[in-house]
Design an enzyme around this catalytic site. Structure first.
Site, PDB file in Angstrom:
ATOM      1  CE  LYS A  54      17.585  19.351  22.989  1.00 40.55           C
ATOM      2  NZ  LYS A  54      16.204  19.779  22.384  1.00 40.55           N
ATOM      3  CD  GLN A  98      13.947  22.485  23.379  1.00 43.13           C
ATOM      4  OE1 GLN A  98      15.047  22.225  22.752  1.00 43.13           O
ATOM      5  NE2 GLN A  98      13.297  21.520  23.885  1.00 43.13           N
ATOM      6  CG  ASP A 121      14.693  18.721  16.710  1.00 43.95           C
ATOM      7  OD1 ASP A 121      14.815  17.774  17.609  1.00 43.95           O
ATOM      8  OD2 ASP A 121      14.288  20.027  17.236  1.00 43.95           O
TER       9      ASP A 121
HETATM   10  N1  GUN Z   1      10.716  19.583  23.026  1.00 40.79           N
HETATM   11  C1  GUN Z   1      10.654  18.368  23.847  1.00 40.79           C
HETATM   12  N2  GUN Z   1      11.645  17.438  23.124  1.00 40.79           N
HETATM   13  C2  GUN Z   1      12.119  18.002  21.903  1.00 40.79           C
HETATM   14  C3  GUN Z   1      12.883  17.855  20.938  1.00 40.79           C
HETATM   15  O1  GUN Z   1      13.327  16.793  20.554  1.00 40.79           O
HETATM   16  N3  GUN Z   1      13.357  18.738  20.166  1.00 40.79           N
HETATM   17  C4  GUN Z   1      12.593  19.975  20.201  1.00 40.79           C
HETATM   18  N4  GUN Z   1      13.141  20.935  19.123  1.00 40.79           N
HETATM   19  N5  GUN Z   1      11.931  20.365  21.233  1.00 40.79           N
HETATM   20  C5  GUN Z   1      11.440  19.556  22.020  1.00 40.79           C
END
Ligand code: GUN
Length: 295
Positions: A54, A98, A121
């Site tokens: 990311k 995350q 998110d």
């Molecule tokens: N863990 C697994 N998928 C995601 C996501 O799309 N965003 C975040 N923040 N954590 C995750």
């Protein structure tokens, strides 16, 4: 007939190019560089990989990336302080915590501390609540489900009036995917570990979204001929022919399913690249909103 293979990498690349162009325009016309802050707690190897991807993509598209990598035993108060610091920072348009977080941290409180305007998110309770209601507009929707919808649209599958089956009811994928499909006027069934006669339910579906985390679980004879199949799963299975000793597969038995489906995503190479692309889109949209270019 063999299904059309939905190329997630290509679709993601086109989303990313549009983000690159918008980010460049924001910089040159408004002096705004979209900024994403990532927060990673602990050493979960998959989470470290995802966050690194990311951050790299943010920079690659001409945006500003900053990250906090925090110890697994950080206190809730310390973590909230860091979230609030990014919340107050005008260079930051998106904050990503995350998941999963270590068990001693209260996920709902942490996600609730992100201002909804920076919730790229789409996990803030207000954005989730708006997604779950009729005629409400979340500022952001979760990236993986949003990417699933873009992939379905990319092959021209009509969502309105279609029967959609979502396998899995997670907060990150299954539930928001179901709401997005309902908002597009699909008739949606959410299946989970207690669903009875699962193959028969799946056989009704014109659109299948599989997000259960079980390797090759959805079989070809569960799929209605011509259906569009979106496979969110990434599971490692043993494979002696690989140097690592394993390979990644989805939740769908792809090799057989592609002989029945009308269109299908591979895994890897389907939904995965879309999650990051949609995060980039959301971050850029957030910056566009601060510049008054978006509602
Ligand atoms: N863990 C697994 N998928 C995601 C996501 O799309 N965003 C975040 N923040 N954590 C995750």
């Amino acid at each position: 007939m063999t299904a059309r293979i939905i190329d997630g990498k290509a679709v993601a690349a086109s989303v990313q190019e549009s983000v690159r162009a918008d980010a460049a325009m924001l910089k040159s016309k408004y002096g705004v560089t979209p900024g994403l802050a990532t927060i990673l707690v602990g050493e979960n190897p998959a989470s470290k990989t995802y966050v690194g991807m990311k951050q790299r993509m943010t920079q690659e598209l001409g945006m500003y990336s900053v990250g906090s990598h925090l110890p697994a035993d950080i206190s809730q108060d310390e973590l909230l302080k860091i979230v609030r610091g990014y919340a107050a920072d005008p260079k930051i348009h998106g904050i990503l915590v995350q998941l999963p977080l270590p068990a001693h941290l209260d996920q709902e409180t942490v996600l609730g501390a992100i201002p909804i305007e920076k919730d790229v998110d789409g996990f803030h309770p207000i954005n989730v609540g708006r997604l779950a209601m009729k005629n409400r507009e979340p500022l952001f929707v979760p990236c993986t489900p949003a990417g699933c919808i873009v992939l379905i649209d990319s092959v021209g599958t009509k969502i309105e009036g279609a029967r959609a089956v979502v396998l899995g009811r997670s907060n990150i994928v299954g539930l928001p995917a179901a709401f997005l499909l309902v908002h597009r006027n699909a008739t949606v069934t959410i299946c989970h570990s207690k669903t009875q006669n699962l193959p028969d339910v799946v056989r009704q579906a014109d659109i299948i979204v599989a997000a259960i985390g079980k390797a090759q679980f959805v079989k070809a004879d569960w799929i209605k001929p011509g259906a569009t199949v979106i496979d969110v799963g990434t599971n490692a299975i043993p494979d002696a022919t690989k140097k690592s000793g394993y390979r990644q597969v989805g939740d769908v038995d792809f090799e057989n399913a592609k002989e029945v489906a009308g269109a299908i995503t591979p895994s890897p190479g389907g939904v995965g690249p879309m999650t990051i692309a949609m995060l980039m889109r959301n971050t850029c949209d957030s910056a566009m909103r601060t510049a008054g270019l978006k509602k």
